[in-house]
Design a protein around this motif. Structure first.
Motif, PDB file in Angstrom:
ATOM      1  N   UNK A 121       0.825  -1.212   0.000  1.00 17.98           N
ATOM      2  CA  UNK A 121       0.000   0.000   0.000  1.00 17.98           C
ATOM      3  C   UNK A 121       0.860   1.263   0.000  1.00 17.98           C
ATOM      4  N   UNK A 122       2.123   1.149   0.397  1.00 19.08           N
ATOM      5  CA  UNK A 122       2.991   2.334   0.415  1.00 19.08           C
ATOM      6  C   UNK A 122       4.206   2.212  -0.501  1.00 19.08           C
ATOM      7  N   UNK A 123       4.356   1.073  -1.179  1.00 25.98           N
ATOM      8  CA  UNK A 123       5.419   0.942  -2.178  1.00 25.98           C
ATOM      9  C   UNK A 123       4.914   1.566  -3.467  1.00 25.98           C
ATOM     10  N   UNK A 124       5.515   2.677  -3.842  1.00 20.36           N
ATOM     11  CA  UNK A 124       4.995   3.488  -4.937  1.00 20.36           C
ATOM     12  C   UNK A 124       5.363   2.942  -6.311  1.00 20.36           C
ATOM     13  N   UNK A 125       6.549   2.321  -6.433  1.00 18.56           N
ATOM     14  CA  UNK A 125       7.014   1.920  -7.766  1.00 18.56           C
ATOM     15  C   UNK A 125       8.222   1.005  -7.612  1.00 18.56           C
TER      16      UNK A 125
ATOM     17  N   UNK B 184       3.192  -0.921  -9.412  1.00 17.27           N
ATOM     18  CA  UNK B 184       3.609  -0.410 -10.717  1.00 17.27           C
ATOM     19  C   UNK B 184       5.118  -0.553 -10.876  1.00 17.27           C
ATOM     20  N   UNK B 185       5.557  -0.732 -12.141  1.00 14.03           N
ATOM     21  CA  UNK B 185       6.987  -0.919 -12.385  1.00 14.03           C
ATOM     22  C   UNK B 185       7.381  -0.291 -13.705  1.00 14.03           C
ATOM     23  N   UNK B 186       8.695  -0.082 -13.851  1.00 18.09           N
ATOM     24  CA  UNK B 186       9.257   0.366 -15.122  1.00 18.09           C
ATOM     25  C   UNK B 186      10.658  -0.190 -15.279  1.00 18.09           C
ATOM     26  N   UNK B 187      11.003  -0.460 -16.532  1.00 17.48           N
ATOM     27  CA  UNK B 187      12.341  -0.922 -16.909  1.00 17.48           C
ATOM     28  C   UNK B 187      12.841  -0.007 -18.013  1.00 17.48           C
ATOM     29  N   UNK B 188      14.132   0.312 -17.988  1.00 15.65           N
ATOM     30  CA  UNK B 188      14.719   1.170 -19.009  1.00 15.65           C
ATOM     31  C   UNK B 188      15.545   0.358 -20.002  1.00 15.65           C
TER      32      UNK B 188
ATOM     33  N   UNK C  43      19.572  -6.124 -30.361  1.00 17.70           N
ATOM     34  CA  UNK C  43      19.672  -5.142 -31.437  1.00 17.70           C
ATOM     35  C   UNK C  43      20.364  -3.901 -30.886  1.00 17.70           C
ATOM     36  N   UNK C  44      20.589  -2.936 -31.754  1.00 18.42           N
ATOM     37  CA  UNK C  44      21.262  -1.703 -31.355  1.00 18.42           C
ATOM     38  C   UNK C  44      20.308  -0.519 -31.457  1.00 18.42           C
ATOM     39  N   UNK C  45      19.110  -0.684 -30.905  1.00 20.84           N
ATOM     40  CA  UNK C  45      18.164   0.422 -30.836  1.00 20.84           C
ATOM     41  C   UNK C  45      18.750   1.553 -30.000  1.00 20.84           C
ATOM     42  N   UNK C  46      18.160   2.733 -30.135  1.00 19.68           N
ATOM     43  CA  UNK C  46      18.677   3.907 -29.448  1.00 19.68           C
ATOM     44  C   UNK C  46      18.828   3.650 -27.944  1.00 19.68           C
ATOM     45  N   UNK C  47      19.951   4.040 -27.361  1.00 22.15           N
ATOM     46  CA  UNK C  47      20.066   3.976 -25.903  1.00 22.15           C
ATOM     47  C   UNK C  47      19.145   5.010 -25.259  1.00 22.15           C
ATOM     48  N   UNK C  48      18.819   4.811 -24.005  1.00 26.44           N
ATOM     49  CA  UNK C  48      17.919   5.737 -23.319  1.00 26.44           C
ATOM     50  C   UNK C  48      18.141   5.650 -21.820  1.00 26.44           C
ATOM     51  N   UNK C  49      17.741   6.701 -21.138  1.00 31.46           N
ATOM     52  CA  UNK C  49      17.671   6.642 -19.681  1.00 31.46           C
ATOM     53  C   UNK C  49      16.317   7.183 -19.242  1.00 31.46           C
ATOM     54  N   UNK C  50      15.973   6.941 -17.976  1.00 34.66           N
ATOM     55  CA  UNK C  50      14.699   7.400 -17.449  1.00 34.66           C
ATOM     56  C   UNK C  50      14.858   8.696 -16.676  1.00 34.66           C
ATOM     57  N   UNK C  51      13.918   9.606 -16.878  1.00 38.07           N
ATOM     58  CA  UNK C  51      13.819  10.818 -16.068  1.00 38.07           C
ATOM     59  C   UNK C  51      12.567  10.659 -15.213  1.00 38.07           C
ATOM     60  N   UNK C  52      12.761  10.542 -13.909  1.00 34.37           N
ATOM     61  CA  UNK C  52      11.667  10.201 -12.996  1.00 34.37           C
ATOM     62  C   UNK C  52      11.294  11.415 -12.155  1.00 34.37           C
ATOM     63  N   UNK C  53      10.010  11.719 -12.125  1.00 33.63           N
ATOM     64  CA  UNK C  53       9.464  12.784 -11.289  1.00 33.63           C
ATOM     65  C   UNK C  53       8.562  12.135 -10.251  1.00 33.63           C
ATOM     66  N   UNK C  54       8.865  12.372  -8.984  1.00 34.98           N
ATOM     67  CA  UNK C  54       8.116  11.712  -7.914  1.00 34.98           C
ATOM     68  C   UNK C  54       7.795  12.709  -6.811  1.00 34.98           C
ATOM     69  N   UNK C  55       6.552  12.673  -6.336  1.00 32.08           N
ATOM     70  CA  UNK C  55       6.158  13.478  -5.184  1.00 32.08           C
ATOM     71  C   UNK C  55       5.049  12.739  -4.452  1.00 32.08           C
ATOM     72  N   UNK C  56       4.324  13.446  -3.605  1.00 27.54           N
ATOM     73  CA  UNK C  56       3.319  12.790  -2.770  1.00 27.54           C
ATOM     74  C   UNK C  56       2.182  12.185  -3.574  1.00 27.54           C
ATOM     75  N   UNK C  57       1.947  12.678  -4.795  1.00 28.74           N
ATOM     76  CA  UNK C  57       0.784  12.253  -5.564  1.00 28.74           C
ATOM     77  C   UNK C  57       1.092  11.394  -6.778  1.00 28.74           C
TER      78      UNK C  57
ATOM     79  N   UNK D 149       4.202   9.205  -9.479  1.00 30.54           N
ATOM     80  CA  UNK D 149       5.516   8.783  -9.969  1.00 30.54           C
ATOM     81  C   UNK D 149       5.390   8.759 -11.487  1.00 30.54           C
ATOM     82  N   UNK D 150       6.137   9.619 -12.161  1.00 30.68           N
ATOM     83  CA  UNK D 150       6.090   9.734 -13.612  1.00 30.68           C
ATOM     84  C   UNK D 150       7.464   9.367 -14.164  1.00 30.68           C
TER      85      UNK D 150
END
Length: 282
Positions: free
Chosen positions: A182-186, A204-208, A227-241, A243-244
């Protein structure tokens, strides 16, 4: 709070290429991008597989490539890493009382728990009783939101060859986190070298994507297809309401343009720009 999620850098030593790509160069480009656009991030976390073979030369190359990063850095280990070699190069990185590379970090968005799912002698992950005990104590001794970070996912993602080497102690792991879901956000993880988003038992989960090479979307093969698809990283925005998680293809050469065009049809101008950048006209 803003933080950066990097994973699976797979750096090798000697300035060599891996599967035709240069992992050190790709990591250096990621650092340049983070410094230019996201230097205000609270931290950057690398969720394992810093190197491809876990040797000292590779960790030295990793250190050089990431040395200029302006944000605080959290390093984790994955199945391609070697914990003794890692610890020799990064002696200040926190480890638990049993020597596992896992730690806790309190942030304005909640408690961040960085887990060590590496198991000697296999590319599959695990989470033994000693690590489960550490996690249970961290959760029991805290209140408020929690963000979990690990290298291996504890569930199938539908790519057969990768599901064979996921974290193997999923039920024991879930038994520990279940009272706190209930309190694990991501849950943030790597290992699969793809952008994957979803929900596991209400979490909820995410993989980069990885930085050097990716895993192709081949659901049925027993062989891991890359494959050699474009590399990427995640930009995460998190607050009380919320997780993006934004996936940023930092090395992309795709041109940008205003979507709210002035009067008149500018499609030809955009098409010219796309052709100039080498894009196929679809």
């Amino acid at each position: 709070m803003k933080f950066i999620h990097l994973t699976d850098t797979h750096v090798i030593g000697g300035g060599r290429r891996l599967f035709g790509a240069d992992p050190s160069r790709r990591l250096a480009l990621a650092v340049e991008s983070i410094n230019r656009d996201h230097a205000d991030a609270d931290f950057t976390v690398v969720t394992g597989d810093l190197t491809h073979w876990g040797d000292a030369d590779a960790y030295a190359a990793f250190t050089r490539a990431i040395a200029g990063l302006k944000t605080p850095l959290v390093l984790m280990v994955g199945n391609h890493d070697d914990t003794p070699s890692f610890a020799a190069v990064f002696p200040a990185i926190p480890r638990d009382e049993n020597g596992f590379v896992q730690s806790a970090r309190q942030t304005e968005a909640g408690l961040c728990l960085f887990l060590d799912t590496r198991v000697d002698g296999t590319h599959a992950g695990g989470y033994c009783p000693a690590r489960l005990d550490w996690l249970q104590r961290q959760l029991a001794g805290s209140e408020g939101p929690v963000l979990l970070f690990m290298h291996h996912p504890p569930f199938d993602v539908g790519i057969r060859a990768m599901d064979d080497i996921r974290m193997q102690d999923a039920e024991a792991f879930h038994a520990v986190i279940a009272p706190h879901t209930h309190r694990i956000r991501h849950l943030f993880f790597g290992h699969v070298h793809r952008a994957i988003f979803g929900n596991w038992r209400g979490l909820s989960f995410s993989c980069m994507r990885g930085l050097n090479h990716q895993v192709a979307l081949d659901l049925s093969s027993d062989v891991i297809q890359g494959d050699l698809a474009q590399p990427a990283y995640g930009v995460v925005l998190a607050d009380a309401d919320r997780v993006v998680v934004h996936m940023h293809e930092f090395a992309s050469r795709a041109p940008t343009f205003p979507l709210m065009a002035p009067e008149g049809d500018l499609s030809e101008d955009y098409s010219t720009a796309m052709r100039h950048e080498g894009f196929i006209d679809l």
